[in-house]
Scaffold this motif. Structure first.
Motif, PDB file in Angstrom:
ATOM      1  N   MET A  92       0.823  -1.214   0.000  1.00 39.29           N
ATOM      2  CA  MET A  92       0.000   0.000   0.000  1.00 39.29           C
ATOM      3  C   MET A  92       0.858   1.266   0.000  1.00 39.29           C
ATOM      4  N   GLU A  93       1.965   1.215   0.720  1.00 41.23           N
ATOM      5  CA  GLU A  93       2.890   2.354   0.717  1.00 41.23           C
ATOM      6  C   GLU A  93       3.419   2.594  -0.684  1.00 41.23           C
TER       7      GLU A  93
ATOM      8  N   HIS B  78       1.172   6.224  -7.099  1.00 45.26           N
ATOM      9  CA  HIS B  78      -0.049   6.859  -7.608  1.00 45.26           C
ATOM     10  C   HIS B  78       0.056   8.388  -7.508  1.00 45.26           C
ATOM     11  N   ARG B  79       0.573   8.848  -6.381  1.00 40.05           N
ATOM     12  CA  ARG B  79       0.743  10.295  -6.210  1.00 40.05           C
ATOM     13  C   ARG B  79       1.707  10.830  -7.276  1.00 40.05           C
TER      14      ARG B  79
ATOM     15  N   TRP C 132       2.183   1.634  -3.546  1.00 40.51           N
ATOM     16  CA  TRP C 132       1.163   2.048  -4.503  1.00 40.51           C
ATOM     17  C   TRP C 132       0.775   3.511  -4.293  1.00 40.51           C
ATOM     18  N   GLY C 133       0.585   3.905  -3.053  1.00 40.62           N
ATOM     19  CA  GLY C 133       0.199   5.286  -2.758  1.00 40.62           C
ATOM     20  C   GLY C 133       1.256   6.268  -3.239  1.00 40.62           C
ATOM     21  N   PHE C 134       2.501   5.891  -3.037  1.00 37.80           N
ATOM     22  CA  PHE C 134       3.617   6.724  -3.438  1.00 37.80           C
ATOM     23  C   PHE C 134       3.647   6.856  -4.964  1.00 37.80           C
TER      24      PHE C 134
END
Lengths: 115, 115
Positions: free
Chosen positions: A99-100, A106-107, A102-104
């Motif tokens: 999740m870390e 995606h941003r 992906w979030g990174f």
């Protein structure tokens, strides 16, 4: 990931639901991430995770119930309470790492206008 | 996972929050998992994911907005709508795989009474 058959899809659905039941919602994974830097008091956690005391209390109780967090009452004056991750919480490391990442990513994609 | 420093903890928190903003909640990851077996019509999705039409519609709209799902209106009588995962949704594979594994393992642990 391989495409699912009907049977494996049902299994996958159930497993994902199970995980979401335990650590879904807005806060639990964030709290685990915050507690990875070490044990914390209630107020400290509330501040660092930017979560209201009322909700924090409920979230921590559920996490304790599911064996992810341990609560220790310290014999200080006034009495303080400390929260710490359990060894079992480490089984969530892959979920958190994914999740870390992906979030990174995606941003970054949004910043670069790529999707 | 390595213990976080204050700075890397803030980054991790933000990334996890970003991911939860996009695919958090009860349904989106389940819907992606269901759509991995191929494109589906609205009613089919509603049935397979056991999600009410009103909520499904809102979830799919958000997923479309975030580039995870594409919506195709088919020129049939009556008009039908099909939903399909986008290539971008595949970037969530690691998240889904990790959650599937954890949910599966957690259920087994509970069944075996180990935690």
């Amino acid at each position: 990931m391989a495409k699912h058959t009907i049977e494996s899809c049902a299994k996958a659905k159930m497993a994902i639901r199970d995980t979401l039941d335990i650590v879904g919602g807005k806060w639990k994974l964030v709290l685990i991430s915050v507690l990875q830097s070490g044990k914390k008091g209630f107020n400290e956690l509330s501040r660092e995770a930017a979560i209201s005391p009322r909700i924090l209390s409920k979230e921590l109780q559920e996490m304790e119930m599911n064996g992810l967090v341990s609560r220790k009452v310290c014999d200080t004056k006034p009495v303080t309470v400390q929260y710490e991750l359990t060894p079992y919480s480490e089984t969530l490391d892959d979920v958190l790492t994914a999740m870390e990442k992906w979030g990174f990513q995606h941003r970054n994609n949004i910043i670069q206008g790529i999707k």
